[in-house]
Design a protein around this motif. Structure first.
Motif, mmCIF file in Angstrom:
data_model
loop_
_atom_site.group_PDB
_atom_site.id
_atom_site.type_symbol
_atom_site.label_atom_id
_atom_site.label_comp_id
_atom_site.label_asym_id
_atom_site.label_seq_id
_atom_site.Cartn_x
_atom_site.Cartn_y
_atom_site.Cartn_z
ATOM 1 N N ASN A 1 0.800 -1.218 0.000
ATOM 2 C CA ASN A 1 0.000 0.000 0.000
ATOM 3 C C ASN A 1 0.836 1.273 0.000
ATOM 4 O O ASN A 1 0.438 2.288 -0.535
ATOM 5 N N ILE A 2 1.998 1.193 0.652
ATOM 6 C CA ILE A 2 2.869 2.367 0.701
ATOM 7 C C ILE A 2 3.303 2.743 -0.711
ATOM 8 O O ILE A 2 3.296 3.903 -1.085
ATOM 9 N N GLU A 3 3.637 1.750 -1.500
ATOM 10 C CA GLU A 3 4.051 2.004 -2.882
ATOM 11 C C GLU A 3 2.897 2.603 -3.694
ATOM 12 O O GLU A 3 3.099 3.501 -4.496
ATOM 13 N N ILE A 4 1.690 2.084 -3.449
ATOM 14 C CA ILE A 4 0.518 2.620 -4.143
ATOM 15 C C ILE A 4 0.329 4.097 -3.769
ATOM 16 O O ILE A 4 0.046 4.939 -4.616
ATOM 17 N N LYS A 5 0.500 4.396 -2.506
ATOM 18 C CA LYS A 5 0.359 5.786 -2.045
ATOM 19 C C LYS A 5 1.430 6.677 -2.688
ATOM 20 O O LYS A 5 1.159 7.814 -3.058
ATOM 21 N N GLU A 6 2.640 6.139 -2.833
ATOM 22 C CA GLU A 6 3.718 6.898 -3.486
ATOM 23 C C GLU A 6 3.328 7.222 -4.923
ATOM 24 O O GLU A 6 3.527 8.347 -5.394
ATOM 25 N N LEU A 7 2.780 6.238 -5.601
ATOM 26 C CA LEU A 7 2.351 6.449 -6.991
ATOM 27 C C LEU A 7 1.228 7.472 -7.050
ATOM 28 O O LEU A 7 1.200 8.335 -7.944
ATOM 29 N N LEU A 8 0.309 7.378 -6.107
ATOM 30 C CA LEU A 8 -0.821 8.310 -6.060
ATOM 31 C C LEU A 8 -0.336 9.740 -5.820
ATOM 32 O O LEU A 8 -0.761 10.679 -6.505
ATOM 33 N N ILE B 1 -5.722 5.855 -14.392
ATOM 34 C CA ILE B 1 -5.016 4.575 -14.527
ATOM 35 C C ILE B 1 -5.140 3.758 -13.245
ATOM 36 O O ILE B 1 -5.095 4.301 -12.137
ATOM 37 N N ASN B 2 -5.308 2.455 -13.391
ATOM 38 C CA ASN B 2 -5.395 1.542 -12.257
ATOM 39 C C ASN B 2 -3.993 1.348 -11.660
ATOM 40 O O ASN B 2 -3.153 0.662 -12.234
ATOM 41 N N LEU B 3 -3.742 1.942 -10.509
ATOM 42 C CA LEU B 3 -2.402 1.919 -9.925
ATOM 43 C C LEU B 3 -1.982 0.551 -9.400
ATOM 44 O O LEU B 3 -0.787 0.277 -9.274
ATOM 45 N N TYR B 4 -2.949 -0.303 -9.096
ATOM 46 C CA TYR B 4 -2.582 -1.657 -8.668
ATOM 47 C C TYR B 4 -1.954 -2.423 -9.837
ATOM 48 O O TYR B 4 -0.999 -3.178 -9.661
ATOM 49 N N LYS B 5 -2.493 -2.193 -11.022
ATOM 50 C CA LYS B 5 -1.900 -2.823 -12.211
ATOM 51 C C LYS B 5 -0.564 -2.168 -12.547
ATOM 52 O O LYS B 5 0.371 -2.838 -12.996
ATOM 53 N N THR B 6 -0.468 -0.860 -12.315
ATOM 54 C CA THR B 6 0.800 -0.160 -12.540
ATOM 55 C C THR B 6 1.879 -0.729 -11.625
ATOM 56 O O THR B 6 2.996 -1.011 -12.052
ATOM 57 N N ALA B 7 1.537 -0.917 -10.348
ATOM 58 C CA ALA B 7 2.496 -1.445 -9.375
ATOM 59 C C ALA B 7 2.971 -2.840 -9.769
ATOM 60 O O ALA B 7 4.167 -3.160 -9.678
ATOM 61 N N ALA B 8 2.037 -3.676 -10.239
ATOM 62 C CA ALA B 8 2.402 -5.033 -10.667
ATOM 63 C C ALA B 8 3.336 -4.986 -11.869
ATOM 64 O O ALA B 8 4.308 -5.753 -11.957
ATOM 65 N N LYS B 9 3.063 -4.074 -12.795
ATOM 66 C CA LYS B 9 3.904 -3.946 -13.992
ATOM 67 C C LYS B 9 5.278 -3.368 -13.652
ATOM 68 O O LYS B 9 6.277 -3.702 -14.308
ATOM 69 N N ILE B 10 5.346 -2.508 -12.639
ATOM 70 C CA ILE B 10 6.640 -1.985 -12.206
ATOM 71 C C ILE B 10 7.513 -3.129 -11.715
ATOM 72 O O ILE B 10 8.684 -3.242 -12.068
ATOM 73 N N LYS C 1 9.303 9.315 -10.349
ATOM 74 C CA LYS C 1 8.982 8.157 -9.508
ATOM 75 C C LYS C 1 9.216 6.842 -10.253
ATOM 76 O O LYS C 1 9.875 5.927 -9.756
ATOM 77 N N ILE C 2 8.689 6.751 -11.471
ATOM 78 C CA ILE C 2 8.804 5.504 -12.238
ATOM 79 C C ILE C 2 10.244 5.230 -12.660
ATOM 80 O O ILE C 2 10.752 4.114 -12.488
#
Length: 266
Positions: free
Chosen positions: A4-11, A42-51, A213-214
């Motif tokens: 979740n922390i990573e998701i928050k960073e992306l957000l 963009i769906n950030l959960y999918k972004t996180a998985a792709k990262i 970030k990316i």
């Protein structure tokens, strides 16, 4: 899956903001969460998985010893990408993409060698023998080559992969890499076709915070791959340098025999 922390960073970095809905590419539909005020989110959960998927693959390529060429010529990305690529000790293109950079790599290498020749002339004194006009021409050529190719001067062969920010803008680089079957990793926004690349990270490729970030995740993965390679080499070296077992002296008595002999003498 990223936590979740990573998701928050992306957000917080605004990675989730896509383009206007009317400018979308339908092939990005699987990565779009919703539409808000005429903009795709963009769906950030999918972004996180792709990262994670992308970073794992790039780490392996870096660990194998191959170079990863970073490409980003848009204003808001060039300085960020140049810094991250330098930190990871990788080549990069942030000025105009030189046509034939990959498909005509031999010619590009000749231009880089020309730059190195001028440097050698300055070191060995030959440059001082030139006329004032010739020196000016040489310096201008050197500056032009440094601006366009200085960041790839250490890339002596074709890269093992490309990492691209904004595949629509860098379409020439994408086409050249496709011709040579060089794996393409990229940040892909909602207005681009993800089928053009091998590994995509669905993300906002216009905002500097998102790009930072990316590309930060990517450069860290590449650095980790280089560290893995160094650790592997060090382990091999230690194994090669380890002292061999001392050869047994044929005249030396076995331990048990020596003890028995000493008992008999007593």
């Amino acid at each position: 899956m990223a936590n979740n922390i990573e998701i928050k960073e992306l957000l917080d970095a605004g990675v989730h903001f896509g383009h206007l809905t009317r400018r979308w590419d339908p092939n990005m539909a699987p990565y779009i969460y919703m539409e808000r005020n005429g903009i795709h989110i963009i769906n950030l959960y999918k972004t996180a998985a792709k990262i994670e998927e992308t970073c794992e693959a790039l780490q392996k390529i870096a660990a194998s010893g191959r170079k990863i060429l970073f490409v980003a010529t848009k204003k808001q990305a060039k300085d960020i990408v140049a810094e991250k690529a330098r930190n990871a000790n990788m080549p990069y293109i942030t000025e105009r993409w030189p046509g034939g950079m990959l498909t005509n790599f031999v010619t590009i290498r000749k231009a880089v060698k020309k730059m190195q020749t001028i440097d050698r002339m300055k070191q060995d004194g030959r440059f001082d023998t030139l006329s004032k006009k010739e020196k000016l021409q040489m310096n201008r050529l050197r500056e032009k080559l440094e601006k366009n190719l200085g960041s790839i001067s250490d890339m002596t062969r074709l890269p093992g992969a490309l990492f691209v920010v904004d595949i629509k803008r860098e379409h020439i680089a994408i086409k050249e890499a496709q011709k040579l079957n060089i794996p393409i990793f990229a940040m892909v926004d909602t207005n681009s076709d993800p089928r053009e690349v091998d590994y995509l990270i669905p993300a906002n490729d216009d905002a500097s915070k998102s790009i930072d970030k990316i590309v930060g995740f990517v450069s860290d993965a590449v650095s980790a791959g280089l560290a893995d390679r160094k650790a592997g080499k060090d382990a091999q070296k230690e194994g090669a340098d380890a002292p061999k077992k001392e050869a047994k002296d044929p005249k030396a008595k076995p331990a048990k025999a020596a003890v028995a002999a000493s008992e008999e003498e007593e």
